[in-house]
Structures are given as structure tokens and as C-alpha cells.
Design a protein around this motif. Structure first.
Motif, PDB file in Angstrom:
ATOM      1  N   SER A  18       0.814  -1.223   0.000  1.00  0.00           N
ATOM      2  CA  SER A  18       0.000   0.000   0.000  1.00  0.00           C
ATOM      3  C   SER A  18       0.842   1.265   0.000  1.00  0.00           C
ATOM      4  O   SER A  18       0.287   2.363  -0.102  1.00  0.00           O
ATOM      5  CB  SER A  18      -0.931   0.008   1.219  1.00  0.00           C
ATOM      6  OG  SER A  18      -0.184   0.065   2.424  1.00  0.00           O
ATOM      7  N   HIS A  25      -2.763   4.235  -6.093  1.00  0.00           N
ATOM      8  CA  HIS A  25      -2.404   4.495  -4.703  1.00  0.00           C
ATOM      9  C   HIS A  25      -2.729   5.931  -4.301  1.00  0.00           C
ATOM     10  O   HIS A  25      -3.044   6.198  -3.141  1.00  0.00           O
ATOM     11  CB  HIS A  25      -0.910   4.234  -4.478  1.00  0.00           C
ATOM     12  CG  HIS A  25      -0.550   2.770  -4.449  1.00  0.00           C
ATOM     13  ND1 HIS A  25      -0.314   2.051  -5.600  1.00  0.00           N
ATOM     14  CD2 HIS A  25      -0.382   1.907  -3.418  1.00  0.00           C
ATOM     15  CE1 HIS A  25      -0.012   0.807  -5.277  1.00  0.00           C
ATOM     16  NE2 HIS A  25      -0.043   0.687  -3.963  1.00  0.00           N
ATOM     17  N   HIS A  28      -8.223   8.843  -3.480  1.00  0.00           N
ATOM     18  CA  HIS A  28      -8.791   8.956  -2.132  1.00  0.00           C
ATOM     19  C   HIS A  28      -9.275   7.582  -1.668  1.00  0.00           C
ATOM     20  O   HIS A  28      -9.908   6.838  -2.440  1.00  0.00           O
ATOM     21  CB  HIS A  28      -9.958   9.940  -2.144  1.00  0.00           C
ATOM     22  CG  HIS A  28     -10.345  10.430  -0.788  1.00  0.00           C
ATOM     23  ND1 HIS A  28     -11.048   9.637   0.110  1.00  0.00           N
ATOM     24  CD2 HIS A  28     -10.114  11.606  -0.154  1.00  0.00           C
ATOM     25  CE1 HIS A  28     -11.248  10.303   1.224  1.00  0.00           C
ATOM     26  NE2 HIS A  28     -10.695  11.505   1.104  1.00  0.00           N
ATOM     27  N   PRO A  29      -9.010   7.196  -0.422  1.00  0.00           N
ATOM     28  CA  PRO A  29      -9.460   5.879   0.067  1.00  0.00           C
ATOM     29  C   PRO A  29     -10.959   5.664  -0.054  1.00  0.00           C
ATOM     30  O   PRO A  29     -11.410   4.543  -0.318  1.00  0.00           O
ATOM     31  CB  PRO A  29      -9.020   5.883   1.536  1.00  0.00           C
ATOM     32  CG  PRO A  29      -7.878   6.841   1.596  1.00  0.00           C
ATOM     33  CD  PRO A  29      -8.193   7.900   0.584  1.00  0.00           C
ATOM     34  N   THR A 136      -4.525   0.595  -0.596  1.00  0.00           N
ATOM     35  CA  THR A 136      -5.022   1.606   0.342  1.00  0.00           C
ATOM     36  C   THR A 136      -4.410   1.464   1.728  1.00  0.00           C
ATOM     37  O   THR A 136      -4.178   2.464   2.411  1.00  0.00           O
ATOM     38  CB  THR A 136      -6.561   1.526   0.455  1.00  0.00           C
ATOM     39  OG1 THR A 136      -7.122   1.517  -0.854  1.00  0.00           O
ATOM     40  CG2 THR A 136      -7.108   2.693   1.229  1.00  0.00           C
ATOM     41  N   GLY A 140      -5.935   3.501   5.528  1.00  0.00           N
ATOM     42  CA  GLY A 140      -6.778   4.149   4.538  1.00  0.00           C
ATOM     43  C   GLY A 140      -8.180   3.577   4.515  1.00  0.00           C
ATOM     44  O   GLY A 140      -9.164   4.313   4.367  1.00  0.00           O
ATOM     45  N   GLU A 143      -9.992   5.001   7.460  1.00  0.00           N
ATOM     46  CA  GLU A 143     -10.395   6.388   7.201  1.00  0.00           C
ATOM     47  C   GLU A 143     -11.641   6.445   6.324  1.00  0.00           C
ATOM     48  O   GLU A 143     -12.565   7.227   6.586  1.00  0.00           O
ATOM     49  CB  GLU A 143      -9.249   7.126   6.517  1.00  0.00           C
ATOM     50  CG  GLU A 143      -9.568   8.552   6.119  1.00  0.00           C
ATOM     51  CD  GLU A 143      -8.481   9.189   5.267  1.00  0.00           C
ATOM     52  OE1 GLU A 143      -8.735  10.265   4.687  1.00  0.00           O
ATOM     53  OE2 GLU A 143      -7.372   8.607   5.184  1.00  0.00           O
ATOM     54  N   ALA A 144     -11.686   5.597   5.296  1.00  0.00           N
ATOM     55  CA  ALA A 144     -12.848   5.581   4.414  1.00  0.00           C
ATOM     56  C   ALA A 144     -14.089   5.088   5.143  1.00  0.00           C
ATOM     57  O   ALA A 144     -15.199   5.595   4.920  1.00  0.00           O
ATOM     58  CB  ALA A 144     -12.563   4.690   3.201  1.00  0.00           C
ATOM     59  N   GLY A 230      -6.923  14.385   6.357  1.00  0.00           N
ATOM     60  CA  GLY A 230      -6.799  13.979   4.971  1.00  0.00           C
ATOM     61  C   GLY A 230      -7.221  15.056   3.987  1.00  0.00           C
ATOM     62  O   GLY A 230      -7.213  16.241   4.277  1.00  0.00           O
ATOM     63  N   ASP A 237     -10.805  11.426  -8.284  1.00  0.00           N
ATOM     64  CA  ASP A 237     -11.423  10.399  -7.446  1.00  0.00           C
ATOM     65  C   ASP A 237     -12.852  10.113  -7.883  1.00  0.00           C
ATOM     66  O   ASP A 237     -13.269   8.950  -7.980  1.00  0.00           O
ATOM     67  CB  ASP A 237     -11.402  10.839  -5.983  1.00  0.00           C
ATOM     68  CG  ASP A 237     -10.017  11.210  -5.510  1.00  0.00           C
ATOM     69  OD1 ASP A 237      -9.078  10.440  -5.780  1.00  0.00           O
ATOM     70  OD2 ASP A 237      -9.868  12.279  -4.878  1.00  0.00           O
TER      71      ASP A 237
END
Length: 270
Positions: A18, A25, A28-29, A136, A140, A143-144, A230, A237
């Protein structure tokens, strides 16, 4: 012991993937997680005897893995590791469902179609999840999940479990190594140690986990992991997410294998 060490290396290798710098990469997650979730919904929504229409969905993991420059070996290794569970789910269907189903000019037992469909769905969904983590990272993905509205406590548990699963693997490898050095070349675990050995591993892992927790508390941990603000979703994205959503919609509503077969038959008949 080598199997435990190999499993530990697989966990760390997947997290290391990741850290790449490919265009995937850099997305955005949330965009990657949302696209993967849409993919999972589309794949699993097919009937249990559908096989041919699932084949075009292999496009998603192949394209994303290629764009992210992920090596095929770790993805296939983890897919093979999960394959016994995937195959075991539908292994009994051929024995119970023997009703014939027409597949083109052939008649195939329905149980084999169910088995093939489950195996293909499992391979596609597991590979998509592996690629998501490989592009991710666990952080990540966490976070998503927070951005999707999942309760923080569940995200914290997910991250801590993923991050410190290696503790259990490390302690298991140490105990097995110590047992091997004391067994005078005897292979395997003797009957006299099969009860105490797992308990020792759990106790050692618990004690080490407590030391990690105390270290985290000394550094200000209060039950929630610090959240990185972030960045917001950008045009790239959204383009990634909407493009794949459109592809999944087409693949789900249009029978591409049948359309391609009809086109070839007409072309040959001319």
C-alpha cells in the motif's frame, strides 16, 4: 514454524504494497472503498447458477492491479490461501442438486453450476478485497469507513485487530521455534504439548498486548485512534468511482458473453 513465519510475512507484505506511488495508490481511500463495495454488490447479486456473466467482472481486479503495479504473486498466494474455504462452501452442491440445466447445446447438473458460480464469486470478491488493502492500507480503509459513517469504535477495533494480528503470529513462531529446539529433531508437536502449547501462546500474546496497550496509554491513547483530516474527494477520485460504477451497471444489466457469442455466430455465418 515456517508456515507461521510465512503467514506473518504475508500480512506485512500486503501492508507494504500500500506504500506504492502509482495513480491508484494516490486516489482517495473513500473512492476506492466505494468502488470495491459496488463491485461486491454487483458480483454477489447474480443468481446462484450464473457463471458466464460473472467472467467479465474479472476486468476490475485485473485492471486495478495492473494500474497499481501490484505483483501477481502475493495476490494469487492469498487467493490460494482462501480457496479451501471458498471451494468448501459449494463442494456438496453437485451431490444434492443433480437436476439438469441447459447451458447452450449441453445439459449440465445444476449443482456443478452452483459450485462454479460460488467459486467464481469467491475468487472475484476476495481478489478485490486484497487489491483494496494492497492499494489503500488498513489505515486508509479505516479512514474511508469513518467517512462512510461507521461508528468510530468499530473502526478502531478493526485497525487494532489488523495491526496487532502480527503479535499473535510472532509469539506463535517463537513458541514453535523454542519447542523445535527442545524436541531433539522430532517433527511435529507431541501429545504431551498439544494442550499447554496453545495456552502458552495465548498467555504470551496477552502479556505482550498489555505492554503495547500500556505504551499506547503513555503516549496519550484514550480509546480512539487519532484521525487524519486527509483531503477531500477530487475530480480524479470521482471520475474513478463513477467510471467503475458505470462499468458495473453495464456488466450487470447486459449479458456480454451472450452478445459476443451472437455477434461471432452472425459474423461466421456470413
Amino acid at each position: 514454524m515456517s508456515r507461521v513465519s510465512d503467514s506473518l510475512l504475508r500480512i506485512r507484505e500486503l501492508e507494504g504494497l500500500s506504500e506504492g506511488d502509482s495513480p491508484v495508490h494516490g486516489l482517495h481511500p473513500l473512492a476506492k472503498l466505494a468502488a470495491t463495495l459496488l463491485y461486491l454488490v454487483a458480483v454477489t447479486s447474480f443468481p446462484n447458477k450464473e457463471v458466464s456473466r460473472l467472467l467479465p467482472f474479472a476486468l476490475f481486479p485485473i485492471v486495478v492491479a495492473s494500474a497499481a503495479e501490484l505483483p501477481a504473486r502475493p495476490i494469487l498466494a492469498r487467493l490460494l490461501f482462501a480457496s479451501p474455504l471458498i471451494l468448501g462452501i459449494g463442494a456438496l452442491n453437485p451431490f444434492f442438486d443433480r437436476a439438469l440445466v441447459a447451458v447452450g447445446p449441453f445439459a449440465v447438473p445444476g449443482g456443478w453450476l452452483v459450485f462454479a458460480s460460488l467459486a467464481l464469486k469467491g475468487a472475484l470478491t476476495v481478489s478485490a478485497a486484497i487489491i483494496l488493502v494492497g492499494t489503500t492500507g488498513a489505515g486508509g480503509v479505516g479512514e474511508a469507513l469513518l467517512l462512510l459513517g461507521l461508528p468510530r469504535i468499530f473502526v478502531t477495533q478493526f485497525l487494532l485487530t489488523f495491526r496487532y494480528l502480527s503479535l499473535l503470529m510472532e509469539e506463535t513462531a517463537r513458541v514453535l521455534r523454542a519447542h523445535e529446539l527442545r524436541s531433539l529433531g522430532r517433527r511435529g508437536i507431541g501429545k504431551e504439548a498439544r494442550g499447554s502449547l496453545p495456552g502458552g501462546v495465548l498467555v504470551r500474546t496477552y502479556e505482550r498486548g498489555m505492554r503495547v496497550y500500556e505504551a499506547m496509554r503513555l503516549r496519550g491513547f484514550s480509546g480512539d485512534l487519532p484521525r487524519d483530516p486527509g483531503r477531500r474527494l477530487g475530480a480524479r477520485d470521482l471520475a474513478y468511482l463513477l467510471s467503475w460504477a458505470a462499468v458495473f451497471l453495464v456488466l450487470r444489466t447486459v449479458d456480454l458473453p451472450e452478445a459476443a457469442g451472437s455477434f461471432l455466430i452472425k459474423a461466421v455465418s456470413r
